[in-house]
Design a protein around this motif. Sequence first.
Motif, short mmCIF file in Angstrom:
data_model
loop_
_atom_site.label_atom_id
_atom_site.label_comp_id
_atom_site.label_asym_id
_atom_site.label_seq_id
_atom_site.Cartn_x
_atom_site.Cartn_y
_atom_site.Cartn_z
N UNK A 80 0.84 -1.20 0.00
CA UNK A 80 0.00 0.00 0.00
C UNK A 80 0.87 1.25 0.00
N UNK A 81 0.49 2.20 -0.84
CA UNK A 81 1.10 3.53 -0.86
C UNK A 81 -0.04 4.53 -0.76
N UNK A 82 -0.18 5.16 0.40
CA UNK A 82 -1.32 6.03 0.63
C UNK A 82 -1.30 7.26 -0.27
N UNK A 83 -0.19 7.53 -0.91
CA UNK A 83 -0.06 8.70 -1.80
C UNK A 83 -0.68 8.46 -3.17
N UNK A 84 -0.94 7.19 -3.52
CA UNK A 84 -1.40 6.87 -4.87
C UNK A 84 -2.60 5.94 -4.92
N UNK A 85 -2.91 5.23 -3.83
CA UNK A 85 -3.83 4.10 -3.90
C UNK A 85 -5.27 4.43 -3.56
N UNK A 104 -1.00 12.15 -4.80
CA UNK A 104 -0.50 13.21 -3.91
C UNK A 104 0.98 13.05 -3.60
N UNK A 105 1.73 12.35 -4.46
CA UNK A 105 3.15 12.16 -4.21
C UNK A 105 3.89 13.50 -4.12
N UNK A 106 3.47 14.46 -4.94
CA UNK A 106 4.16 15.75 -4.92
C UNK A 106 3.83 16.58 -3.68
N UNK A 107 2.80 16.17 -2.91
CA UNK A 107 2.40 16.90 -1.71
C UNK A 107 2.87 16.23 -0.43
N UNK A 113 0.96 12.50 8.84
CA UNK A 113 0.45 11.27 9.45
C UNK A 113 -0.89 10.94 8.80
N UNK A 114 -1.06 9.70 8.36
CA UNK A 114 -2.30 9.25 7.72
C UNK A 114 -3.16 8.47 8.71
N UNK A 115 -4.43 8.85 8.78
CA UNK A 115 -5.41 8.16 9.61
C UNK A 115 -6.40 7.46 8.69
N UNK A 250 -14.67 7.71 -2.31
CA UNK A 250 -13.48 7.21 -3.01
C UNK A 250 -12.50 6.68 -1.96
N UNK A 251 -12.64 5.41 -1.61
CA UNK A 251 -11.97 4.85 -0.45
C UNK A 251 -10.68 4.12 -0.79
N UNK A 252 -9.86 3.90 0.25
CA UNK A 252 -8.77 2.96 0.14
C UNK A 252 -9.34 1.56 0.31
N UNK A 253 -9.12 0.68 -0.65
CA UNK A 253 -9.57 -0.71 -0.57
C UNK A 253 -8.43 -1.52 0.05
N UNK A 254 -8.68 -2.12 1.19
CA UNK A 254 -7.63 -2.83 1.92
C UNK A 254 -7.73 -4.34 1.69
#
Length: 264
Positions: A80-85, A104-107, A113-115, A250-254
């Motif tokens: 998982x990469x929270x910047x792209x997924x 959001x890689x450029x940000x 911290x990601x919650x 638009x969720x993160x699918x885990x």
Amino acid sequence: MSRTIKNDAAYQARLDARAGILTGPTASLALGHVQANLAILTKDLAHDFLRFCQRNPKSCPLVAVSETGDPSLPELGQDIDIRTDVPRYRVWRNGELVAEPTDIRDLWNDDLVAFLIGCSFSFEEAMLADGLPVRHIEQGSNVPMYRTNIPTVATGPFSGPLVVSMRPLKAADAIRAVQITSRFPSVHGAPVHLGNPSLIGIADINNPDYGDPVEIREGEIPVFWACGVTPQAVIANVRPEFCITHAPGHMLVTDLVNSSLAVI
């Protein structure tokens, strides 16, 4: 929480989001898998936001918290990469929405911290399995979400209204939905309100604050669940200098499986 094997539908959904192929809502995608709302804050706000989630578990049930500056969340799934997924993000500056990028890689920076917060899409699988209708899935649209007049428990700088998601049901089905979703406290649990939307501050049921309107048929009542978009309403009050959330729906699918969330 249980994990699934590699290279399954959830992993593919993340790869599709990373590649820019998946940019829309994720309801009904990779059925069986836990989906998660997202809030990314600077570390100076992270402790207070963690406490806010702990004090508001109905709307903000935490699934995971990243290490500061680390975009990976190995406990939630493979690579998982929270910047792209996440299919689409929202970027906020001083409480104002300024962009909705798909990457959001450029940000990203070492101060963030990601919650990850539980999503009601998880209990929809159980509703469908019991034969209950889920209208936004039937219509191929995003779930309707509304700001309410129900306050959250203020913590540090964080305060604001509860946001709810809505699914219309016949009365008997609504009772069954209460029974089913009560078994999923880590993804919002039982509804917070049934029936008249004006009693919780919703003036127009056909004009949601987030997502899409859905048809409410004769003999049905609106049923409202606490929603993981609540942090976005709170952010509008707090007006942090910078933060990032997911676009509603638009969720993160885990890789976690919904069945592991149920309380028997």
